[in-house]
Design a protein around this motif. Structure first.
Motif, PDB file in Angstrom:
ATOM      1  N   ARG A   8       0.835  -1.211   0.000  1.00  0.00           N
ATOM      2  CA  ARG A   8       0.000   0.000   0.000  1.00  0.00           C
ATOM      3  C   ARG A   8       0.870   1.261   0.000  1.00  0.00           C
ATOM      4  O   ARG A   8       0.622   2.209  -0.749  1.00  0.00           O
ATOM      5  CB  ARG A   8      -0.931  -0.009   1.212  1.00  0.00           C
ATOM      6  CG  ARG A   8      -1.844   1.209   1.258  1.00  0.00           C
ATOM      7  CD  ARG A   8      -2.865   1.117   2.372  1.00  0.00           C
ATOM      8  NE  ARG A   8      -3.903   0.169   1.963  1.00  0.00           N
ATOM      9  CZ  ARG A   8      -4.402  -0.792   2.741  1.00  0.00           C
ATOM     10  NH1 ARG A   8      -3.985  -0.936   3.973  1.00  0.00           N
ATOM     11  NH2 ARG A   8      -5.333  -1.596   2.291  1.00  0.00           N
ATOM     12  N   ARG A  11       2.581   1.655  -3.387  1.00  0.00           N
ATOM     13  CA  ARG A  11       1.606   2.101  -4.394  1.00  0.00           C
ATOM     14  C   ARG A  11       1.362   3.600  -4.275  1.00  0.00           C
ATOM     15  O   ARG A  11       1.303   4.313  -5.269  1.00  0.00           O
ATOM     16  CB  ARG A  11       0.264   1.380  -4.198  1.00  0.00           C
ATOM     17  CG  ARG A  11       0.049   0.184  -4.995  1.00  0.00           C
ATOM     18  CD  ARG A  11      -1.406  -0.263  -5.078  1.00  0.00           C
ATOM     19  NE  ARG A  11      -2.208  -0.136  -3.869  1.00  0.00           N
ATOM     20  CZ  ARG A  11      -3.061   0.852  -3.625  1.00  0.00           C
ATOM     21  NH1 ARG A  11      -3.237   1.822  -4.478  1.00  0.00           N
ATOM     22  NH2 ARG A  11      -3.768   0.870  -2.496  1.00  0.00           N
ATOM     23  N   LEU A  16      -0.017   4.794  -7.791  1.00  0.00           N
ATOM     24  CA  LEU A  16      -0.724   3.741  -8.518  1.00  0.00           C
ATOM     25  C   LEU A  16      -1.976   3.345  -7.748  1.00  0.00           C
ATOM     26  O   LEU A  16      -1.948   3.243  -6.521  1.00  0.00           O
ATOM     27  CB  LEU A  16       0.155   2.496  -8.669  1.00  0.00           C
ATOM     28  CG  LEU A  16       1.431   2.610  -9.491  1.00  0.00           C
ATOM     29  CD1 LEU A  16       2.243   1.328  -9.374  1.00  0.00           C
ATOM     30  CD2 LEU A  16       1.099   2.897 -10.941  1.00  0.00           C
ATOM     31  N   GLN A  18      -4.914   0.367  -6.996  1.00  0.00           N
ATOM     32  CA  GLN A  18      -4.856  -1.088  -6.956  1.00  0.00           C
ATOM     33  C   GLN A  18      -5.018  -1.648  -8.366  1.00  0.00           C
ATOM     34  O   GLN A  18      -4.325  -2.598  -8.741  1.00  0.00           O
ATOM     35  CB  GLN A  18      -5.941  -1.653  -6.041  1.00  0.00           C
ATOM     36  CG  GLN A  18      -5.664  -1.467  -4.577  1.00  0.00           C
ATOM     37  CD  GLN A  18      -6.723  -2.101  -3.695  1.00  0.00           C
ATOM     38  OE1 GLN A  18      -7.832  -2.400  -4.138  1.00  0.00           O
ATOM     39  NE2 GLN A  18      -6.390  -2.302  -2.436  1.00  0.00           N
ATOM     40  N   LEU A  21      -1.728  -1.293 -10.458  1.00  0.00           N
ATOM     41  CA  LEU A  21      -0.737  -2.308 -10.094  1.00  0.00           C
ATOM     42  C   LEU A  21      -1.168  -3.672 -10.605  1.00  0.00           C
ATOM     43  O   LEU A  21      -0.357  -4.420 -11.160  1.00  0.00           O
ATOM     44  CB  LEU A  21      -0.521  -2.328  -8.580  1.00  0.00           C
ATOM     45  CG  LEU A  21       0.487  -3.351  -8.065  1.00  0.00           C
ATOM     46  CD1 LEU A  21       1.860  -3.180  -8.720  1.00  0.00           C
ATOM     47  CD2 LEU A  21       0.590  -3.276  -6.549  1.00  0.00           C
ATOM     48  N   GLU A  36      -2.533  -6.608   0.214  1.00  0.00           N
ATOM     49  CA  GLU A  36      -2.318  -5.466   1.100  1.00  0.00           C
ATOM     50  C   GLU A  36      -2.844  -5.724   2.508  1.00  0.00           C
ATOM     51  O   GLU A  36      -2.236  -5.295   3.489  1.00  0.00           O
ATOM     52  CB  GLU A  36      -2.993  -4.218   0.527  1.00  0.00           C
ATOM     53  CG  GLU A  36      -2.290  -3.664  -0.680  1.00  0.00           C
ATOM     54  CD  GLU A  36      -2.928  -2.406  -1.238  1.00  0.00           C
ATOM     55  OE1 GLU A  36      -2.328  -1.843  -2.168  1.00  0.00           O
ATOM     56  OE2 GLU A  36      -3.993  -1.981  -0.752  1.00  0.00           O
TER      57      GLU A  36
END
Length: 67
Positions: A8, A11, A16, A18, A21, A36
């Motif tokens: 998390r 990201r 990004l 979810q 990714l 995550e």
């Protein structure tokens, strides 16, 4: 020992979602959410794909915590 991760945080650093990714590594957005939360331990291949996206060693993403 528990497998923990910093997906998390990474990201967020790379801005990004979810879904972004998930698209980059070839899984569903739900899989990223489970990883995550710690409800799913990814395969070595998947962990390496994440490391490639974030350009960090796997150990910076996934680590063992506890006992």
């Amino acid at each position: 020992m528990m497998l923990k991760n910093s997906v998390r945080e990474l990201r967020a650093r790379y801005r990004l979602t979810q879904q972004d990714l998930a698209d980059k590594i070839g899984v569903s957005r739900q899989t990223i959410g489970l990883i995550e939360k710690g409800d799913y331990a990814p395969s070595v291949t998947l962990a390496l794909k994440m490391a490639n996206v974030f350009q960090v060693p796997v150990e910076q993403i996934f680590y063992l915590e506890g006992e």
